[in-house]
Design a protein around this motif. Structure first.
Motif, PDB file in Angstrom:
ATOM      1  N   TYR A  35      11.404  44.898  32.771  1.00 47.06           N
ATOM      2  CA  TYR A  35      10.519  46.045  32.689  1.00 47.06           C
ATOM      3  C   TYR A  35       9.085  45.581  32.457  1.00 47.06           C
ATOM      4  O   TYR A  35       8.843  44.553  31.813  1.00 47.06           O
ATOM      5  CB  TYR A  35      10.879  46.944  31.499  1.00 47.06           C
ATOM      6  CG  TYR A  35      12.145  47.752  31.625  1.00 47.06           C
ATOM      7  CD1 TYR A  35      13.367  47.246  31.169  1.00 47.06           C
ATOM      8  CD2 TYR A  35      12.107  49.044  32.150  1.00 47.06           C
ATOM      9  CE1 TYR A  35      14.520  48.013  31.246  1.00 47.06           C
ATOM     10  CE2 TYR A  35      13.266  49.810  32.217  1.00 47.06           C
ATOM     11  CZ  TYR A  35      14.455  49.283  31.768  1.00 47.06           C
ATOM     12  OH  TYR A  35      15.592  50.043  31.845  1.00 47.06           O
ATOM     13  N   SER A  40       1.835  51.622  24.917  1.00 50.54           N
ATOM     14  CA  SER A  40       2.534  52.785  24.380  1.00 50.54           C
ATOM     15  C   SER A  40       3.056  53.740  25.451  1.00 50.54           C
ATOM     16  O   SER A  40       3.281  54.918  25.177  1.00 50.54           O
ATOM     17  CB  SER A  40       1.642  53.561  23.407  1.00 50.54           C
ATOM     18  OG  SER A  40       1.353  52.769  22.292  1.00 50.54           O
ATOM     19  N   GLN A  41       3.249  53.222  26.661  1.00 49.68           N
ATOM     20  CA  GLN A  41       3.878  54.018  27.712  1.00 49.68           C
ATOM     21  C   GLN A  41       5.359  53.677  27.785  1.00 49.68           C
ATOM     22  O   GLN A  41       5.830  52.722  27.161  1.00 49.68           O
ATOM     23  CB  GLN A  41       3.209  53.739  29.063  1.00 49.68           C
ATOM     24  CG  GLN A  41       1.747  54.129  29.110  1.00 49.68           C
ATOM     25  CD  GLN A  41       1.121  53.768  30.442  1.00 49.68           C
ATOM     26  OE1 GLN A  41       1.800  53.521  31.434  1.00 49.68           O
ATOM     27  NE2 GLN A  41      -0.199  53.739  30.480  1.00 49.68           N
ATOM     28  N   ALA A  42       6.089  54.439  28.553  1.00 48.14           N
ATOM     29  CA  ALA A  42       7.495  54.117  28.776  1.00 48.14           C
ATOM     30  C   ALA A  42       7.610  52.820  29.571  1.00 48.14           C
ATOM     31  O   ALA A  42       6.744  52.512  30.397  1.00 48.14           O
ATOM     32  CB  ALA A  42       8.176  55.255  29.521  1.00 48.14           C
ATOM     33  N   PRO A  43       8.664  52.064  29.360  1.00 48.38           N
ATOM     34  CA  PRO A  43       8.878  50.876  30.194  1.00 48.38           C
ATOM     35  C   PRO A  43       9.090  51.280  31.644  1.00 48.38           C
ATOM     36  O   PRO A  43       9.738  52.281  31.925  1.00 48.38           O
ATOM     37  CB  PRO A  43      10.150  50.261  29.605  1.00 48.38           C
ATOM     38  CG  PRO A  43      10.325  50.880  28.264  1.00 48.38           C
ATOM     39  CD  PRO A  43       9.715  52.221  28.341  1.00 48.38           C
ATOM     40  N   ALA A 101      27.435  54.229  29.161  1.00 41.55           N
ATOM     41  CA  ALA A 101      26.127  54.832  28.961  1.00 41.55           C
ATOM     42  C   ALA A 101      24.999  53.886  29.329  1.00 41.55           C
ATOM     43  O   ALA A 101      23.846  54.289  29.284  1.00 41.55           O
ATOM     44  CB  ALA A 101      25.980  55.257  27.504  1.00 41.55           C
ATOM     45  N   TYR A 102      25.314  52.635  29.682  1.00 40.74           N
ATOM     46  CA  TYR A 102      24.301  51.641  30.013  1.00 40.74           C
ATOM     47  C   TYR A 102      23.284  51.499  28.890  1.00 40.74           C
ATOM     48  O   TYR A 102      22.082  51.407  29.131  1.00 40.74           O
ATOM     49  CB  TYR A 102      23.620  51.973  31.340  1.00 40.74           C
ATOM     50  CG  TYR A 102      24.613  52.257  32.434  1.00 40.74           C
ATOM     51  CD1 TYR A 102      24.600  53.459  33.121  1.00 40.74           C
ATOM     52  CD2 TYR A 102      25.593  51.329  32.754  1.00 40.74           C
ATOM     53  CE1 TYR A 102      25.531  53.728  34.114  1.00 40.74           C
ATOM     54  CE2 TYR A 102      26.530  51.586  33.741  1.00 40.74           C
ATOM     55  CZ  TYR A 102      26.495  52.782  34.415  1.00 40.74           C
ATOM     56  OH  TYR A 102      27.404  53.054  35.388  1.00 40.74           O
ATOM     57  N   GLN A 104      20.940  49.822  26.498  1.00 41.52           N
ATOM     58  CA  GLN A 104      20.202  48.607  26.804  1.00 41.52           C
ATOM     59  C   GLN A 104      19.754  47.918  25.524  1.00 41.52           C
ATOM     60  O   GLN A 104      19.339  48.554  24.560  1.00 41.52           O
ATOM     61  CB  GLN A 104      19.024  48.928  27.718  1.00 41.52           C
ATOM     62  CG  GLN A 104      19.520  49.450  29.067  1.00 41.52           C
ATOM     63  CD  GLN A 104      18.463  49.586  30.117  1.00 41.52           C
ATOM     64  OE1 GLN A 104      17.316  49.174  29.946  1.00 41.52           O
ATOM     65  NE2 GLN A 104      18.830  50.157  31.248  1.00 41.52           N
TER      66      GLN A 104
ATOM     67  N   GLN B  33      20.078  58.413  25.438  1.00 45.22           N
ATOM     68  CA  GLN B  33      19.850  57.465  24.343  1.00 45.22           C
ATOM     69  C   GLN B  33      18.458  57.662  23.765  1.00 45.22           C
ATOM     70  O   GLN B  33      17.535  58.076  24.455  1.00 45.22           O
ATOM     71  CB  GLN B  33      19.980  56.035  24.874  1.00 45.22           C
ATOM     72  CG  GLN B  33      21.343  55.750  25.452  1.00 45.22           C
ATOM     73  CD  GLN B  33      21.322  54.666  26.490  1.00 45.22           C
ATOM     74  OE1 GLN B  33      20.548  53.721  26.391  1.00 45.22           O
ATOM     75  NE2 GLN B  33      22.162  54.795  27.498  1.00 45.22           N
ATOM     76  N   LEU B  88      11.399  56.691  22.259  1.00 48.77           N
ATOM     77  CA  LEU B  88      11.666  56.836  23.683  1.00 48.77           C
ATOM     78  C   LEU B  88      13.052  57.421  23.884  1.00 48.77           C
ATOM     79  O   LEU B  88      14.024  56.975  23.272  1.00 48.77           O
ATOM     80  CB  LEU B  88      11.606  55.471  24.378  1.00 48.77           C
ATOM     81  CG  LEU B  88      10.250  54.777  24.401  1.00 48.77           C
ATOM     82  CD1 LEU B  88      10.413  53.274  24.525  1.00 48.77           C
ATOM     83  CD2 LEU B  88       9.402  55.297  25.544  1.00 48.77           C
ATOM     84  N   ALA B  92      21.091  58.459  31.313  1.00 54.58           N
ATOM     85  CA  ALA B  92      21.852  57.894  32.425  1.00 54.58           C
ATOM     86  C   ALA B  92      22.379  59.044  33.267  1.00 54.58           C
ATOM     87  O   ALA B  92      23.114  59.902  32.758  1.00 54.58           O
ATOM     88  CB  ALA B  92      23.001  57.033  31.911  1.00 54.58           C
ATOM     89  N   LEU B 100      18.400  53.690  33.790  1.00 52.30           N
ATOM     90  CA  LEU B 100      18.095  54.809  32.910  1.00 52.30           C
ATOM     91  C   LEU B 100      16.822  55.493  33.394  1.00 52.30           C
ATOM     92  O   LEU B 100      15.910  54.843  33.915  1.00 52.30           O
ATOM     93  CB  LEU B 100      17.899  54.325  31.475  1.00 52.30           C
ATOM     94  CG  LEU B 100      19.100  53.679  30.785  1.00 52.30           C
ATOM     95  CD1 LEU B 100      18.702  53.187  29.394  1.00 52.30           C
ATOM     96  CD2 LEU B 100      20.256  54.653  30.699  1.00 52.30           C
ATOM     97  N   TRP B 102      13.616  57.242  31.993  1.00 51.65           N
ATOM     98  CA  TRP B 102      12.920  57.161  30.714  1.00 51.65           C
ATOM     99  C   TRP B 102      11.939  58.313  30.527  1.00 51.65           C
ATOM    100  O   TRP B 102      11.224  58.702  31.461  1.00 51.65           O
ATOM    101  CB  TRP B 102      12.141  55.843  30.618  1.00 51.65           C
ATOM    102  CG  TRP B 102      13.023  54.645  30.500  1.00 51.65           C
ATOM    103  CD1 TRP B 102      13.602  53.952  31.509  1.00 51.65           C
ATOM    104  CD2 TRP B 102      13.446  54.024  29.288  1.00 51.65           C
ATOM    105  NE1 TRP B 102      14.366  52.921  30.999  1.00 51.65           N
ATOM    106  CE2 TRP B 102      14.284  52.934  29.640  1.00 51.65           C
ATOM    107  CE3 TRP B 102      13.190  54.257  27.934  1.00 51.65           C
ATOM    108  CZ2 TRP B 102      14.874  52.105  28.696  1.00 51.65           C
ATOM    109  CZ3 TRP B 102      13.772  53.424  26.994  1.00 51.65           C
ATOM    110  CH2 TRP B 102      14.607  52.365  27.376  1.00 51.65           C
ATOM    111  N   GLY B 103      11.888  58.836  29.299  1.00 53.37           N
ATOM    112  CA  GLY B 103      10.812  59.738  28.922  1.00 53.37           C
ATOM    113  C   GLY B 103       9.530  58.938  28.714  1.00 53.37           C
ATOM    114  O   GLY B 103       9.554  57.715  28.614  1.00 53.37           O
ATOM    115  N   ALA B 104       8.410  59.652  28.627  1.00 55.58           N
ATOM    116  CA  ALA B 104       7.098  59.002  28.512  1.00 55.58           C
ATOM    117  C   ALA B 104       6.853  58.423  27.126  1.00 55.58           C
ATOM    118  O   ALA B 104       5.940  57.617  26.941  1.00 55.58           O
ATOM    119  CB  ALA B 104       5.992  59.983  28.863  1.00 55.58           C
ATOM    120  N   GLY B 105       7.658  58.815  26.148  1.00 54.90           N
ATOM    121  CA  GLY B 105       7.493  58.284  24.803  1.00 54.90           C
ATOM    122  C   GLY B 105       6.700  59.205  23.902  1.00 54.90           C
ATOM    123  O   GLY B 105       5.844  59.970  24.355  1.00 54.90           O
TER     124      GLY B 105
END
Lengths: 115, 112
Positions: A35, A40-43, A101-102, A104, B33, B88, B92, B100, B102-105
């Motif tokens: 990733y 501070s953003q999403a990966p 559920a993968y 991580q 998650q 975050l 899935a 996955l 992902w949300g923006a956080g």
């Protein structure tokens, strides 16, 4: 303890100079991910491996390549880093379980600076 | 494009207050998650919810999965400075290829 290890933690490279980031895991997970994360953003997923099966995200630049020589190790190669590639690079693993559920498990990341 | 909308993006509150973070989507997830990430470190998994309507508690943190498995919330009671971090959510999809969404956080700051 089983874990995901990334080396180095901090990497400084020059504009256009190739750089390789490494990741190793002792979890024996068959899925590994790279990733990119900026402030501070999403990966953002670059690519992932299921065993040796490589999956590239459609918007991952060609400048980014990856190698997974065995279950434990995975490498991220940036062929010609630009200033916009400065970011935190995160390696993660997950276990392939039917209906799973993968979840991580992440390494601590490598902070890449491009000068 | 499957999206997972997370809100708020930023929250700064005093120690002892309560807060809730939301993740919403129009897509159905097989699981969702929540991760917490501290500066300079990788995200750490807090909890996984898999059943519609499920509620899980982790000390002062309460996680809910919506009945339709399209949304989730994280509630923190009596927030502490140690709760500061980036939260975050990640889901899935039912036909996920090991990936996955992902949300923006949510960047959370708890002031002493």
């Amino acid at each position: 303890d089983a874990m995901v290890i990334q080396n180095p933690r901090y990497q400084v490279t020059q504009f256009g100079k190739p750089v390789t980031l490494s990741c190793s895991q002792t979890l024996n997970h068959n899925v590994m991910y790279w990733y990119q994360q900026k402030s501070s953003q999403a990966p953002k997923l670059l690519f992932h491996y299921y065993d040796k099966d490589f999956n590239n995200e459609a918007d991952t630049p060609d400048n980014f390549q990856s190698r997974r020589p065995n279950t434990s190790f995975c490498f991220l190669d940036i062929r010609s880093p630009g200033l916009g590639d400065a970011a935190m690079y995160l390696c993660a693993t997950s276990r392939d379980v039917v209906g799973g559920a993968y979840e991580q498990y992440f390494g601590p990341g490598t902070r890449l600076t491009v000068t | 494009t499957q999206l997972l909308e997370q809100s708020p993006q930023f929250l700064s509150i005093q120690e002892g207050e309560n807060l809730t973070v939301y993740c919403n989507s129009s897509s159905v997830f097989s699981s969702l998650q929540w991760y917490r990430q501290e500066p300079g470190e990788g995200p750490v998994l807090l909890v996984t919810v898999v059943t519609g309507g499920e509620v899980k508690k982790l000390k002062r943190l309460t996680f809910q999965f919506g009945d339709a498995r399209k949304d989730s919330s994280l509630h923190i009671t009596a927030a502490q400075p140690g709760d500061t971090g980036l939260y975050l959510c990640a889901g899935a999809l039912v036909d996920s290829n090991y990936q996955l969404i992902w949300g923006a956080g949510t960047k959370l700051i708890i002031k002493p």
